[in-house]
Write a protein that holds these residues in place. Structure first.
Motif, mmCIF file in Angstrom:
data_model
loop_
_atom_site.group_PDB
_atom_site.id
_atom_site.type_symbol
_atom_site.label_atom_id
_atom_site.label_comp_id
_atom_site.label_asym_id
_atom_site.label_seq_id
_atom_site.Cartn_x
_atom_site.Cartn_y
_atom_site.Cartn_z
ATOM 1 N N VAL A 149 63.269 0.038 -46.852
ATOM 2 C CA VAL A 149 62.714 0.758 -48.003
ATOM 3 C C VAL A 149 63.019 -0.010 -49.285
ATOM 4 O O VAL A 149 62.159 -0.142 -50.160
ATOM 5 C CB VAL A 149 63.239 2.208 -48.070
ATOM 6 C CG1 VAL A 149 62.816 2.887 -49.363
ATOM 7 C CG2 VAL A 149 62.746 3.009 -46.871
ATOM 8 N N HIS A 150 64.227 -0.553 -49.393
ATOM 9 C CA HIS A 150 64.568 -1.376 -50.559
ATOM 10 C C HIS A 150 63.565 -2.524 -50.690
ATOM 11 O O HIS A 150 63.043 -2.779 -51.771
ATOM 12 C CB HIS A 150 65.997 -1.919 -50.419
ATOM 13 C CG HIS A 150 66.398 -2.822 -51.535
ATOM 14 N ND1 HIS A 150 66.740 -2.354 -52.776
ATOM 15 C CD2 HIS A 150 66.496 -4.169 -51.588
ATOM 16 C CE1 HIS A 150 67.030 -3.378 -53.565
ATOM 17 N NE2 HIS A 150 66.897 -4.492 -52.860
ATOM 18 N N ASP A 151 63.279 -3.174 -49.579
ATOM 19 C CA ASP A 151 62.331 -4.284 -49.579
ATOM 20 C C ASP A 151 60.928 -3.818 -49.981
ATOM 21 O O ASP A 151 60.206 -4.533 -50.676
ATOM 22 C CB ASP A 151 62.291 -4.943 -48.199
ATOM 23 C CG ASP A 151 61.376 -6.141 -48.171
ATOM 24 O OD1 ASP A 151 61.673 -7.144 -48.866
ATOM 25 O OD2 ASP A 151 60.336 -6.077 -47.476
ATOM 26 N N SER A 154 55.159 -6.493 -55.737
ATOM 27 C CA SER A 154 54.023 -7.135 -55.071
ATOM 28 C C SER A 154 53.403 -6.272 -53.971
ATOM 29 O O SER A 154 52.303 -6.560 -53.516
ATOM 30 C CB SER A 154 54.455 -8.476 -54.470
ATOM 31 O OG SER A 154 55.439 -8.278 -53.472
ATOM 32 N N LEU A 155 54.094 -5.206 -53.546
ATOM 33 C CA LEU A 155 53.552 -4.339 -52.501
ATOM 34 C C LEU A 155 52.694 -3.262 -53.159
ATOM 35 O O LEU A 155 53.183 -2.374 -53.844
ATOM 36 C CB LEU A 155 54.684 -3.695 -51.691
ATOM 37 C CG LEU A 155 54.247 -2.844 -50.504
ATOM 38 C CD1 LEU A 155 53.503 -3.708 -49.481
ATOM 39 C CD2 LEU A 155 55.450 -2.200 -49.854
ATOM 40 N N HIS A 156 51.407 -3.377 -52.969
ATOM 41 C CA HIS A 156 50.466 -2.435 -53.573
ATOM 42 C C HIS A 156 49.453 -2.055 -52.494
ATOM 43 O O HIS A 156 48.986 -2.915 -51.751
ATOM 44 C CB HIS A 156 49.769 -3.102 -54.767
ATOM 45 C CG HIS A 156 48.889 -2.181 -55.537
ATOM 46 N ND1 HIS A 156 49.377 -1.271 -56.449
ATOM 47 C CD2 HIS A 156 47.556 -2.008 -55.523
ATOM 48 C CE1 HIS A 156 48.384 -0.587 -56.962
ATOM 49 N NE2 HIS A 156 47.243 -1.027 -56.419
#
Length: 131
Positions: free
Chosen positions: A112-114, A119-121
């Motif tokens: 979840v931290h990652d 950049s994750l959209h």
């Protein structure tokens, strides 16, 4: 491999989520169920617990025992999450230096931290008149 969740809202701001054989409800207003940000904090803390356990094992602490994480999220003026803080308590007797190493390794392992990276959209598609 992929993960899939189906989220349905018949009306209002509450949504039911089908996750494999499980069903959860999230209410963005927080009136009938945890709100979206509380749910995010719960997922983050729940993911960080096993990451801490593995991080502890990798840093020479075989068993952290009971772990308690109090997660708090500060909101900005638009009621959006601005920062997250974890107060972590463990049963094992761990010195500060080792604790810092375990915390850092936990962040490296926590999925979840990652996922909270800029950049994750979500890629999206939209279909009107679908029902």
């Amino acid at each position: 491999m992929s993960k899939q969740v189906t989220t349905v809202s018949e009306e209002g701001f509450s949504a039911t989520n089908d996750i494999r054989d499980f069903e959860t409800t999230i209410d963005s207003n927080g009136e009938d169920a945890p709100d979206t940000l509380e749910s995010l904090l719960a997922a983050y803390g729940s993911c960080y617990v096993p990451a801490l356990r593995v991080g502890g094992q990798q840093r020479g602490v075989d068993d952290l025992g009971k772990i308690e994480i109090e997660s708090s999220g500060e909101l900005n003026d638009d009621d959006k999450l601005e920062s997250i803080h974890f107060d972590i308590r463990v049963e094992a007797d761990v010195d500060d230096e080792t604790g810092d190493e375990i915390i850092e390794r936990g962040f490296e392992l926590c999925k979840v931290h990652d996922a909270l990276k800029e950049s994750l959209h979500a890629d999206t598609s939209f279909e009107g008149d679908a029902f």
